[in-house]
Design a protein around this motif. Structure first.
Motif, short mmCIF file in Angstrom:
data_model
loop_
_atom_site.label_atom_id
_atom_site.label_comp_id
_atom_site.label_asym_id
_atom_site.label_seq_id
_atom_site.Cartn_x
_atom_site.Cartn_y
_atom_site.Cartn_z
N GLU A 34 75.83 23.22 62.83
CA GLU A 34 74.85 24.25 63.19
C GLU A 34 75.52 25.48 63.80
O GLU A 34 74.88 26.53 63.92
N ALA A 35 76.79 25.36 64.17
CA ALA A 35 77.51 26.49 64.76
C ALA A 35 78.05 27.44 63.70
O ALA A 35 78.66 28.46 64.04
N GLY A 36 77.86 27.11 62.43
CA GLY A 36 78.35 27.97 61.36
C GLY A 36 79.64 27.45 60.75
O GLY A 36 80.18 26.42 61.17
N SER A 37 80.15 28.19 59.77
CA SER A 37 81.35 27.77 59.07
C SER A 37 82.55 27.71 60.01
O SER A 37 82.81 28.66 60.76
N PRO A 38 83.29 26.61 60.01
CA PRO A 38 84.45 26.49 60.90
C PRO A 38 85.66 27.25 60.40
O PRO A 38 86.63 27.42 61.14
N LEU A 39 85.64 27.69 59.15
CA LEU A 39 86.78 28.39 58.56
C LEU A 39 86.37 29.77 58.11
O LEU A 39 85.18 30.05 57.87
N SER A 40 87.35 30.64 57.97
CA SER A 40 87.06 32.05 57.70
C SER A 40 86.93 32.37 56.23
O SER A 40 86.81 33.52 55.86
N SER A 41 86.98 31.38 55.37
CA SER A 41 86.87 31.62 53.94
C SER A 41 86.02 30.53 53.32
O SER A 41 85.99 29.41 53.79
N GLY A 42 85.31 30.86 52.27
CA GLY A 42 84.49 29.85 51.62
C GLY A 42 84.32 30.13 50.15
O GLY A 42 84.26 31.28 49.73
N ILE A 43 84.21 29.07 49.36
CA ILE A 43 84.03 29.23 47.92
C ILE A 43 82.57 29.52 47.59
O ILE A 43 82.24 30.00 46.52
N THR A 44 81.67 29.23 48.53
CA THR A 44 80.26 29.43 48.29
C THR A 44 79.84 30.83 48.71
O THR A 44 80.49 31.49 49.51
N SER A 45 78.69 31.27 48.20
CA SER A 45 78.24 32.64 48.43
C SER A 45 77.92 32.92 49.90
O SER A 45 78.02 34.07 50.34
N ASP A 46 77.52 31.90 50.66
CA ASP A 46 77.19 32.13 52.07
C ASP A 46 78.27 31.64 53.01
O ASP A 46 78.05 31.50 54.21
N GLY A 47 79.47 31.36 52.48
CA GLY A 47 80.60 31.00 53.32
C GLY A 47 80.66 29.55 53.76
O GLY A 47 81.54 29.18 54.54
N VAL A 48 79.75 28.71 53.28
CA VAL A 48 79.77 27.29 53.65
C VAL A 48 81.03 26.65 53.06
O VAL A 48 81.35 26.88 51.89
N PRO A 49 81.76 25.85 53.84
CA PRO A 49 83.05 25.34 53.37
C PRO A 49 82.99 24.07 52.53
O PRO A 49 84.03 23.46 52.27
N VAL A 50 81.80 23.64 52.11
CA VAL A 50 81.69 22.45 51.28
C VAL A 50 80.51 22.61 50.33
O VAL A 50 79.48 23.17 50.69
N GLU A 51 80.70 22.14 49.11
CA GLU A 51 79.64 22.19 48.10
C GLU A 51 79.48 20.80 47.51
O GLU A 51 80.46 20.10 47.22
N LEU A 52 78.23 20.37 47.35
CA LEU A 52 77.91 19.08 46.75
C LEU A 52 77.31 19.30 45.37
O LEU A 52 76.68 20.33 45.11
N SER A 53 77.49 18.33 44.51
CA SER A 53 76.85 18.41 43.20
C SER A 53 76.64 17.00 42.67
O SER A 53 77.29 16.04 43.09
#
Length: 327
Positions: free
Chosen positions: A42-61
């Motif tokens: 809930e504190a936001g992305s822990p890293l300064s880069s993300g592959i997702t459009s909103d900067g989330v550092p993990v994507e599920l599929s």
């Protein structure tokens, strides 16, 4: 407080009813993201880069195939230390990539990943962002796994950046060359700029190589033309036409991909449709999945009653669908 690992497990459960698959995926996620998996999501992305459009550092599929109730549960996540800039964390990221590949796919996969990441300098400050490496897993059941490695072709050594790097990876995998495919895109006047190179690996090494090209505001007709230009992609066209009959919009953002695989010398065309552009609601996304696979998605979705869109992309590969959601 919910940690990233807890959030991943909760959202994976919404995509896949198999608890053993969810547990196995969560363990693999912890391997990749052990430096930040237990931090507050809930504190936001822990890293300064993300592959997702909103900067989330993990994507599920979740990948489904026609007339098959079982699904492949997958994730892709960004490894790295929270307090170290990614441009200074590359030696560590290489070790994590090799170790993860060895653990989940074996020595042949680890050897390929070691050679792949050798193209990236350790001490170079990359001007185009700081994204370098993402790692993930495709769980086909519980025991059969495919390692997923995504890299930024613009973050490698200067002389190899972009298409030269892609050519090297396809050749390393034994899948031929990218030259003819790129010539096809140029002749079709497709504004395809290479974005990401993805490699899937199993016990025998590289199983497929994917070149990703983001295409904004792309029409259905353009996608059909692209599929026609790459023989073997007829299944993609059939699926795209099928969902057009149930109300999918006729244009939008697309993440297109050319996919080289074993026993082939020419790539197949695949694409992921950006759901907010192509579908009016998550219900319409699930209707498209059902139309392609002839199998209904029965799992209840968290926050289904809210206005928040749950699905980001619908991948169509000619042999089923891949439904993506940010972790």
């Amino acid at each position: 407080m919910a940690s990233w690992a807890e959030r991943v497990a909760k959202r994976a459960t919404a995509l896949c009813p198999d608890r053993l698959q969810v547990r196995a995926l969560t363990r693999a996620f912890r391997f990749v993201a052990q430096e930040w998996a237990d931090t507050d999501a809930e504190a936001g992305s822990p890293l300064s880069s993300g592959i997702t459009s909103d900067g989330v550092p993990v994507e599920l599929s979740v990948r489904q195939r026609p007339a098959r109730s079982a699904v492949d549960l997958r994730f892709i996540a960004q490894p790295g230390h929270i307090t170290v800039p990614l441009t200074r964390d590359r030696a560590f990221l290489r070790r994590r990539a090799v170790g993860f590949s060895s653990e989940y796919a074996g020595l042949a996969a680890a050897s390929f990943v070691a050679a792949l990441t050798d193209a990236f300098p350790v001490d170079d400050n990359v001007e185009i962002g700081n994204f370098f490496l993402w790692l993930g897993l495709d769980l086909q059941g519980v025991e059969r796994t495919v390692v997923k490695v995504y890299v930024n072709p613009w973050a490698c050594k200067v002389e190899d950046r972009g298409m030269p790097f892609a050519e090297t990876v396809v050749a390393m995998a034994g899948f031929g060359t990218v030259v003819a495919a790129m010539q096809t895109l140029v002749m079709m006047q497709i504004p395809a700029k290479l974005h990401i190179v993805g490699v899937n690996l199993d016990a025998d090494g590289a199983r497929s190589v994917k070149l990703y090209f983001p295409l904004p505001s792309t029409s259905r007709q353009t996608l059909l033309r692209l599929a026609d230009a790459f023989p073997g992609s007829e299944g993609f066209s059939e699926s795209l036409l099928r969902i057009s009959q149930i109300g999918a919009r006729s244009s939008g953002e697309v993440h297109a991909a050319l996919v080289w695989g074993r026993n082939t010398t020419q790539p197949l065309f695949r694409a992921s449709l950006y759901c907010p552009d192509w579908f009016a609601s998550d219900a319409d996304v699930l209707a498209a999945v059902s139309a392609i696979n002839r199998f209904d998605h029965q799992q209840p979705l968290p926050d289904a009653a809210s206005n928040r869109r749950w699905f980001t992309f619908l991948g169509i590969d000619g042999d089923g669908t891949a439904l993506y959601s940010h972790g």
